[in-house]
Design a protein around this motif. Structure first.
Motif, PDB file in Angstrom:
ATOM      1  N   LYS A   1       0.795  -1.233   0.000  1.00 26.29           N
ATOM      2  CA  LYS A   1       0.000   0.000   0.000  1.00 26.29           C
ATOM      3  C   LYS A   1       0.825   1.279   0.000  1.00 26.29           C
ATOM      4  N   ASN A   2       2.095   1.174   0.320  1.00 25.56           N
ATOM      5  CA  ASN A   2       2.919   2.381   0.477  1.00 25.56           C
ATOM      6  C   ASN A   2       4.009   2.404  -0.589  1.00 25.56           C
ATOM      7  N   PHE A   3       4.045   3.501  -1.350  1.00 27.25           N
ATOM      8  CA  PHE A   3       4.945   3.544  -2.507  1.00 27.25           C
ATOM      9  C   PHE A   3       5.607   4.913  -2.581  1.00 27.25           C
ATOM     10  N   ILE A   4       6.930   4.907  -2.728  1.00 26.92           N
ATOM     11  CA  ILE A   4       7.658   6.170  -2.883  1.00 26.92           C
ATOM     12  C   ILE A   4       8.364   6.147  -4.234  1.00 26.92           C
ATOM     13  N   PHE A   5       8.173   7.216  -4.969  1.00 22.61           N
ATOM     14  CA  PHE A   5       8.682   7.256  -6.341  1.00 22.61           C
ATOM     15  C   PHE A   5       9.666   8.400  -6.547  1.00 22.61           C
ATOM     16  N   SER A   6      10.778   8.095  -7.223  1.00 27.35           N
ATOM     17  CA  SER A   6      11.784   9.103  -7.602  1.00 27.35           C
ATOM     18  C   SER A   6      11.302   9.842  -8.820  1.00 27.35           C
ATOM     19  N   SER A   7      10.701  10.986  -8.619  1.00 21.76           N
ATOM     20  CA  SER A   7      10.370  11.797  -9.781  1.00 21.76           C
ATOM     21  C   SER A   7      11.408  12.901  -9.901  1.00 21.76           C
ATOM     22  N   THR A   8      11.142  13.870 -10.730  1.00 23.98           N
ATOM     23  CA  THR A   8      12.201  14.820 -11.087  1.00 23.98           C
ATOM     24  C   THR A   8      11.648  16.184 -11.444  1.00 23.98           C
ATOM     25  N   ALA A   9      12.481  17.189 -11.252  1.00 23.64           N
ATOM     26  CA  ALA A   9      12.142  18.545 -11.699  1.00 23.64           C
ATOM     27  C   ALA A   9      12.023  18.607 -13.222  1.00 23.64           C
ATOM     28  N   ALA A  10      12.544  17.590 -13.900  1.00 22.31           N
ATOM     29  CA  ALA A  10      12.462  17.574 -15.358  1.00 22.31           C
ATOM     30  C   ALA A  10      11.015  17.476 -15.849  1.00 22.31           C
ATOM     31  N   VAL A  11      10.062  17.150 -14.969  1.00 18.77           N
ATOM     32  CA  VAL A  11       8.652  17.114 -15.400  1.00 18.77           C
ATOM     33  C   VAL A  11       8.143  18.521 -15.732  1.00 18.77           C
ATOM     34  N   TYR A  12       8.808  19.563 -15.203  1.00 11.52           N
ATOM     35  CA  TYR A  12       8.324  20.930 -15.445  1.00 11.52           C
ATOM     36  C   TYR A  12       8.724  21.467 -16.819  1.00 11.52           C
ATOM     37  N   GLY A  13       9.785  20.937 -17.387  1.00 16.09           N
ATOM     38  CA  GLY A  13      10.243  21.465 -18.675  1.00 16.09           C
ATOM     39  C   GLY A  13      10.896  22.824 -18.512  1.00 16.09           C
ATOM     40  N   ASP A  14      10.738  23.670 -19.514  1.00 14.87           N
ATOM     41  CA  ASP A  14      11.403  24.976 -19.490  1.00 14.87           C
ATOM     42  C   ASP A  14      10.395  26.030 -19.066  1.00 14.87           C
TER      43      ASP A  14
ATOM     44  N   GLU B   1       8.516  29.183 -17.709  1.00 13.61           N
ATOM     45  CA  GLU B   1       8.775  30.640 -17.700  1.00 13.61           C
ATOM     46  C   GLU B   1       9.208  31.073 -16.285  1.00 13.61           C
ATOM     47  N   GLY B   2      10.343  31.673 -16.156  1.00 12.42           N
ATOM     48  CA  GLY B   2      10.831  32.134 -14.849  1.00 12.42           C
ATOM     49  C   GLY B   2      11.585  31.058 -14.080  1.00 12.42           C
ATOM     50  N   GLY B   3      11.318  29.796 -14.384  1.00 12.62           N
ATOM     51  CA  GLY B   3      12.088  28.684 -13.814  1.00 12.62           C
ATOM     52  C   GLY B   3      11.832  28.364 -12.354  1.00 12.62           C
ATOM     53  N   VAL B   4      10.815  29.005 -11.739  1.00 11.93           N
ATOM     54  CA  VAL B   4      10.523  28.729 -10.330  1.00 11.93           C
ATOM     55  C   VAL B   4       9.293  27.812 -10.283  1.00 11.93           C
ATOM     56  N   CYS B   5       9.463  26.614  -9.738  1.00 12.17           N
ATOM     57  CA  CYS B   5       8.448  25.568  -9.889  1.00 12.17           C
ATOM     58  C   CYS B   5       7.715  25.286  -8.579  1.00 12.17           C
ATOM     59  N   THR B   6       6.398  25.407  -8.591  1.00 12.22           N
ATOM     60  CA  THR B   6       5.593  24.891  -7.484  1.00 12.22           C
ATOM     61  C   THR B   6       4.951  23.600  -8.004  1.00 12.22           C
ATOM     62  N   GLU B   7       4.395  22.824  -7.113  1.00 10.95           N
ATOM     63  CA  GLU B   7       3.787  21.566  -7.556  1.00 10.95           C
ATOM     64  C   GLU B   7       2.596  21.829  -8.488  1.00 10.95           C
ATOM     65  N   GLU B   8       2.059  23.051  -8.451  1.00 15.87           N
ATOM     66  CA  GLU B   8       0.923  23.390  -9.325  1.00 15.87           C
ATOM     67  C   GLU B   8       1.372  23.927 -10.682  1.00 15.87           C
ATOM     68  N   SER B   9       2.669  24.164 -10.841  1.00 11.33           N
ATOM     69  CA  SER B   9       3.154  24.667 -12.134  1.00 11.33           C
ATOM     70  C   SER B   9       2.821  23.662 -13.235  1.00 11.33           C
ATOM     71  N   ALA B  10       2.739  24.182 -14.469  1.00 10.65           N
ATOM     72  CA  ALA B  10       2.455  23.306 -15.606  1.00 10.65           C
ATOM     73  C   ALA B  10       3.572  22.270 -15.757  1.00 10.65           C
ATOM     74  N   THR B  11       3.194  21.065 -16.132  1.00 11.23           N
ATOM     75  CA  THR B  11       4.198  20.027 -16.388  1.00 11.23           C
ATOM     76  C   THR B  11       4.272  19.779 -17.897  1.00 11.23           C
ATOM     77  N   VAL B  12       5.313  20.349 -18.503  1.00 13.80           N
ATOM     78  CA  VAL B  12       5.501  20.219 -19.952  1.00 13.80           C
ATOM     79  C   VAL B  12       6.963  19.839 -20.200  1.00 13.80           C
ATOM     80  N   PRO B  13       7.293  18.551 -19.986  1.00 15.20           N
ATOM     81  CA  PRO B  13       8.698  18.153 -20.090  1.00 15.20           C
ATOM     82  C   PRO B  13       9.275  18.456 -21.471  1.00 15.20           C
ATOM     83  N   ILE B  14      10.578  18.765 -21.506  1.00 20.19           N
ATOM     84  CA  ILE B  14      11.229  19.045 -22.793  1.00 20.19           C
ATOM     85  C   ILE B  14      12.208  17.939 -23.173  1.00 20.19           C
ATOM     86  N   ASN B  15      12.203  16.845 -22.409  1.00 22.89           N
ATOM     87  CA  ASN B  15      13.028  15.702 -22.815  1.00 22.89           C
ATOM     88  C   ASN B  15      12.302  14.406 -22.426  1.00 22.89           C
ATOM     89  N   PRO B  16      12.614  13.315 -23.143  1.00 21.75           N
ATOM     90  CA  PRO B  16      11.926  12.045 -22.859  1.00 21.75           C
ATOM     91  C   PRO B  16      12.130  11.563 -21.421  1.00 21.75           C
TER      92      PRO B  16
END
Ligand code: UD1
Length: 323
Positions: free
Chosen positions: A109-122, A124-139
């Motif tokens: 039932k308990n799962f921890i996943f290694s995600s990444t700031a790379a989910v945000y992509g490029d 605008e402004g480069g400051v990421c909150t969890e609500e920021s758009a997720t538009v990755p720029i690499n696979p």
């Protein structure tokens, strides 16, 4: 707890394994040693296996009756993901699907996943909150974002809770130098600069000096690997206490440019080495800085090593120990 750690022989996985092992947990590591190192696993039982071999992993789940899974295994080199995307969708997305499916099947039932700031992509402004758009720029970023989405839907449908930690730029080595980054051919900036300072490389490159940042090089939020490892321990405590599924940034909330990092490595080590300015590297975002209030509030994460010089010092000390 009885815990499965995938990728526990890798850089971050081995640091988390060390902390959970010291705390007395019962751990099984699945790692195919494609990039991880056997010597990096200081605790637990090692199963050398590929996550794509679902029959073998299914049997392991049936035999071991895990209470939690921490999933690190995957590929992490951004430019490689641009040239070989299928590898990333297989190693990151498809293998994660296998592991999540087995967790549901076996009631983990308990799962921890290694995600990444790379989910945000490029962003605008480069400051990421969890609500920021997720538009990755690499696979690489896309492959991790797809896993986050699978986790979200799985958690909504089943008795299954997860924490996905969006890592910013992990660096340094354990402050006691018990573990560190062993990965051969690592591409991380601080690792490469430390290899130069310790004489393992003659020179390095600065990828791109024409970004819209004060000194023209990319800016990243570098976080010490021990603080990141502790975030996993805190996430586990949170989930085991009945915490609900969350996606959280894990960074310090401020950043440094590539030039600043290289200058810091030279200053801390007292070694000068050439850093040649070359063209941009494919897949690089200009600036990525975390807003990491949520993780502090939700799981009580309190970083201890927010100090670039300390990060560099541990990376360099480790590099010297490795030779
Ligand atoms: C990326 C991922 C990160 C992943 C990491 C692992 C993104 C946004 N993040 O980080 O999730 O954990 O890869 O590989 O994609 N640089 C140089 N010279 C070098 C090496 C790096 O100039 O020799 C520059 C890069 O161009 C970049 C910065 O240093 O601007 C940091 O690079 P790196 O350490 O590779 O990490 P990211 O690519 O930011």
């Amino acid at each position: 707890m009885k815990i499965l750690i995938t990728g526990g022989a890798g850089y971050i996985g081995s640091h988390v394994l060390n902390l959970l092992g010291m705390a007395g947990h019962d751990i099984v590591v699945v790692d195919n040693l494609s990039t991880g190192r056997k010597e990096a696993m200081l605790y637990g039982k090692h199963v050398e296996e590929n996550l794509e071999n679902t029959e073998v992993i299914d049997k392991l789940f049936a035999d071991e009756k895990f209470e939690a899974c921490i999933h690190f295994a995957g590929s992490i080199v951004v430019p490689e993901s641009v040239s070989d995307p299928i590898k990333y969708y297989k190693n990151n997305t498809e293998n994660s699907l296998n592991v999540v499916g087995l967790c549901v099947k076996h009631g983990v039932k308990n799962f921890i996943f290694s995600s990444t700031a790379a989910v945000y992509g490029d962003l605008e402004g480069g400051v990421c909150t969890e609500e920021s758009a997720t538009v990755p720029i690499n696979p690489y970023g896309t492959s991790k974002l797809m896993t986050e989405l699978m986790l979200r839907d799985t958690s909504a449908a089943h008795d299954f809770n997860f924490v996905a930690l969006r890592y910013f730029n992990v660096a340094g080595a354990n402050v006691d130098l018990k573990v560190g980054q062993c990965t051969p051919n690592a591409t991380h900036l601080i690792k490469i600069a430390s290899e130069c300072a310790s004489g393992k490389r003659d020179k390095m490159a600065i990828f791109g000096t024409d970004y819209g940042t004060p000194d023209g090089t990319c800016i990243r939020d570098y976080i010490h690997v021990d603080d990141l490892a502790q975030a996993h321990v805190d996430s586990l405590t949170y989930l085991a206490g009945g915490g609900k599924s969350e996606i959280m940034n894990c960074g310090y909330g401020h950043g440094f440019s590539v030039r600043e990092v290289i200058d810091t490595v030279k200053k801390v080590t007292g070694v000068d080495f050439p850093a040649e300015e070359i063209e941009r590297r494919p897949g690089d975002a200009e600036k990525l800085i975390s807003v990491a209030d949520k993780i502090r509030k939700t799981i009580g994460w309190t970083p201890k090593y927010d100090d670039l010089e300390l990060i560099v010092k541990t990376a360099y000390e480790w590099e010297k120990k490795l030779q």
